[in-house]
Design a protein around this motif. Sequence first.
Motif, PDB file in Angstrom:
ATOM      1  N   GLY A  27       0.822  -1.201   0.000  1.00 41.11           N
ATOM      2  CA  GLY A  27       0.000   0.000   0.000  1.00 41.11           C
ATOM      3  C   GLY A  27       0.856   1.250   0.000  1.00 41.11           C
ATOM      4  O   GLY A  27       2.007   1.225   0.441  1.00 41.11           O
ATOM      5  N   TYR A  28       0.295   2.322  -0.512  1.00 41.47           N
ATOM      6  CA  TYR A  28       1.000   3.601  -0.560  1.00 41.47           C
ATOM      7  C   TYR A  28      -0.037   4.701  -0.746  1.00 41.47           C
ATOM      8  O   TYR A  28      -1.184   4.449  -1.119  1.00 41.47           O
ATOM      9  N   THR A  29       0.376   5.924  -0.489  1.00 39.65           N
ATOM     10  CA  THR A  29      -0.474   7.090  -0.681  1.00 39.65           C
ATOM     11  C   THR A  29       0.189   8.003  -1.700  1.00 39.65           C
ATOM     12  O   THR A  29       1.390   8.276  -1.602  1.00 39.65           O
ATOM     13  N   VAL A  30      -0.576   8.491  -2.680  1.00 43.23           N
ATOM     14  CA  VAL A  30      -0.081   9.425  -3.690  1.00 43.23           C
ATOM     15  C   VAL A  30      -0.727  10.778  -3.442  1.00 43.23           C
ATOM     16  O   VAL A  30      -1.951  10.875  -3.341  1.00 43.23           O
ATOM     17  N   ILE A  31       0.096  11.796  -3.330  1.00 40.08           N
ATOM     18  CA  ILE A  31      -0.397  13.171  -3.178  1.00 40.08           C
ATOM     19  C   ILE A  31       0.068  13.944  -4.405  1.00 40.08           C
ATOM     20  O   ILE A  31       1.273  14.160  -4.591  1.00 40.08           O
ATOM     21  N   LYS A  32      -0.891  14.325  -5.232  1.00 41.44           N
ATOM     22  CA  LYS A  32      -0.550  15.062  -6.455  1.00 41.44           C
ATOM     23  C   LYS A  32      -0.469  16.555  -6.170  1.00 41.44           C
ATOM     24  O   LYS A  32      -0.949  17.040  -5.168  1.00 41.44           O
ATOM     25  N   ASN A  33       0.150  17.259  -7.115  1.00 44.76           N
ATOM     26  CA  ASN A  33       0.290  18.722  -7.048  1.00 44.76           C
ATOM     27  C   ASN A  33       1.066  19.188  -5.825  1.00 44.76           C
ATOM     28  O   ASN A  33       0.696  20.161  -5.188  1.00 44.76           O
ATOM     29  N   THR A  34       2.141  18.485  -5.494  1.00 41.49           N
ATOM     30  CA  THR A  34       2.980  18.948  -4.394  1.00 41.49           C
ATOM     31  C   THR A  34       4.009  19.919  -4.940  1.00 41.49           C
ATOM     32  O   THR A  34       4.446  19.812  -6.085  1.00 41.49           O
ATOM     33  N   GLY A  35       4.363  20.884  -4.141  1.00 40.71           N
ATOM     34  CA  GLY A  35       5.295  21.911  -4.573  1.00 40.71           C
ATOM     35  C   GLY A  35       6.524  21.944  -3.702  1.00 40.71           C
ATOM     36  O   GLY A  35       6.636  21.235  -2.708  1.00 40.71           O
ATOM     37  N   GLY A  36       7.452  22.782  -4.108  1.00 38.26           N
ATOM     38  CA  GLY A  36       8.671  22.953  -3.335  1.00 38.26           C
ATOM     39  C   GLY A  36       9.778  23.491  -4.210  1.00 38.26           C
ATOM     40  O   GLY A  36       9.561  23.952  -5.335  1.00 38.26           O
ATOM     41  N   TYR A  37      10.984  23.415  -3.674  1.00 38.34           N
ATOM     42  CA  TYR A  37      12.155  23.893  -4.391  1.00 38.34           C
ATOM     43  C   TYR A  37      13.214  22.805  -4.392  1.00 38.34           C
ATOM     44  O   TYR A  37      13.493  22.220  -3.349  1.00 38.34           O
ATOM     45  N   GLY A  38      13.773  22.517  -5.544  1.00 42.91           N
ATOM     46  CA  GLY A  38      14.808  21.486  -5.645  1.00 42.91           C
ATOM     47  C   GLY A  38      15.677  21.718  -6.856  1.00 42.91           C
ATOM     48  O   GLY A  38      15.782  22.842  -7.359  1.00 42.91           O
ATOM     49  N   SER A  39      16.279  20.644  -7.345  1.00 47.34           N
ATOM     50  CA  SER A  39      17.231  20.741  -8.451  1.00 47.34           C
ATOM     51  C   SER A  39      16.592  21.268  -9.737  1.00 47.34           C
ATOM     52  O   SER A  39      17.282  21.799 -10.606  1.00 47.34           O
ATOM     53  N   ARG A  40      15.287  21.130  -9.864  1.00 46.65           N
ATOM     54  CA  ARG A  40      14.585  21.633 -11.055  1.00 46.65           C
ATOM     55  C   ARG A  40      13.955  22.995 -10.807  1.00 46.65           C
ATOM     56  O   ARG A  40      13.112  23.449 -11.566  1.00 46.65           O
ATOM     57  N   GLY A  41      14.367  23.650  -9.729  1.00 47.88           N
ATOM     58  CA  GLY A  41      13.848  24.971  -9.412  1.00 47.88           C
ATOM     59  C   GLY A  41      12.564  24.890  -8.609  1.00 47.88           C
ATOM     60  O   GLY A  41      12.252  23.872  -8.010  1.00 47.88           O
ATOM     61  N   VAL A  42      11.798  25.961  -8.644  1.00 49.63           N
ATOM     62  CA  VAL A  42      10.554  26.048  -7.878  1.00 49.63           C
ATOM     63  C   VAL A  42       9.450  25.304  -8.613  1.00 49.63           C
ATOM     64  O   VAL A  42       9.292  25.438  -9.820  1.00 49.63           O
ATOM     65  N   ARG A  43       8.701  24.503  -7.873  1.00 52.39           N
ATOM     66  CA  ARG A  43       7.491  23.851  -8.398  1.00 52.39           C
ATOM     67  C   ARG A  43       6.342  24.348  -7.540  1.00 52.39           C
ATOM     68  O   ARG A  43       6.186  23.941  -6.397  1.00 52.39           O
ATOM     69  N   ASN A  44       5.572  25.282  -8.082  1.00 50.52           N
ATOM     70  CA  ASN A  44       4.472  25.904  -7.356  1.00 50.52           C
ATOM     71  C   ASN A  44       3.160  25.296  -7.839  1.00 50.52           C
ATOM     72  O   ASN A  44       2.736  25.555  -8.965  1.00 50.52           O
ATOM     73  N   PRO A  45       2.480  24.504  -7.001  1.00 45.80           N
ATOM     74  CA  PRO A  45       1.244  23.864  -7.451  1.00 45.80           C
ATOM     75  C   PRO A  45       0.108  24.844  -7.721  1.00 45.80           C
ATOM     76  O   PRO A  45      -0.881  24.480  -8.361  1.00 45.80           O
ATOM     77  N   ASP A  46       0.237  26.081  -7.253  1.00 49.67           N
ATOM     78  CA  ASP A  46      -0.806  27.083  -7.485  1.00 49.67           C
ATOM     79  C   ASP A  46      -0.611  27.834  -8.794  1.00 49.67           C
ATOM     80  O   ASP A  46      -1.462  28.624  -9.184  1.00 49.67           O
ATOM     81  N   ASP A  47       0.497  27.595  -9.484  1.00 48.09           N
ATOM     82  CA  ASP A  47       0.789  28.267 -10.747  1.00 48.09           C
ATOM     83  C   ASP A  47       0.036  27.558 -11.871  1.00 48.09           C
ATOM     84  O   ASP A  47       0.363  26.434 -12.232  1.00 48.09           O
ATOM     85  N   VAL A  48      -0.987  28.222 -12.423  1.00 51.64           N
ATOM     86  CA  VAL A  48      -1.814  27.592 -13.459  1.00 51.64           C
ATOM     87  C   VAL A  48      -1.031  27.362 -14.755  1.00 51.64           C
ATOM     88  O   VAL A  48      -1.436  26.560 -15.586  1.00 51.64           O
ATOM     89  N   LEU A  49       0.081  28.042 -14.930  1.00 56.68           N
ATOM     90  CA  LEU A  49       0.888  27.870 -16.136  1.00 56.68           C
ATOM     91  C   LEU A  49       1.938  26.778 -15.977  1.00 56.68           C
ATOM     92  O   LEU A  49       2.634  26.449 -16.934  1.00 56.68           O
ATOM     93  N   MET A  50       2.042  26.212 -14.792  1.00 55.32           N
ATOM     94  CA  MET A  50       3.057  25.198 -14.540  1.00 55.32           C
ATOM     95  C   MET A  50       2.656  23.889 -15.218  1.00 55.32           C
ATOM     96  O   MET A  50       1.665  23.270 -14.853  1.00 55.32           O
ATOM     97  N   ALA A  51       3.437  23.483 -16.196  1.00 57.13           N
ATOM     98  CA  ALA A  51       3.125  22.245 -16.901  1.00 57.13           C
ATOM     99  C   ALA A  51       3.632  21.018 -16.143  1.00 57.13           C
ATOM    100  O   ALA A  51       3.062  19.948 -16.246  1.00 57.13           O
TER     101      ALA A  51
END
Length: 98
Positions: A27-51
């Motif tokens: 079993g596992y849990t998947v949480i989509k649209n998580t954000g943060g900052y890492g090697s690929r830069g900022v991932r903002n789940p609230d950014d509607v333009l974020m592909a």
Amino acid sequence: MKRFEIVTGIEQLEQLIELLERSGVSGYTVIKNTGGYGSRGVRNPDDVLMADENVSVILACHADEAQKLLAELRPAKKDLGGICLVSDCHWIDGLTAS
């Protein structure tokens, strides 16, 4: 018990789930649209333009199962990217809402 927290791109989720199934994870849990900052830069789940979106996968398993999972994860790390945190945890059975 071991707790895994895996963060990767949504495009790697199917590959990760196949890896979990091969490892015998029950079993596992998947949480989509998580954000943060890492090697690929900022991932903002609230950014509607974020592909590109991140997903977090959380699971707990016995130590022997964790070794099987790590054996599968290590060679796949380059393709999956992201991070994987492994920590000790305690399983509490039978929690109910009051």
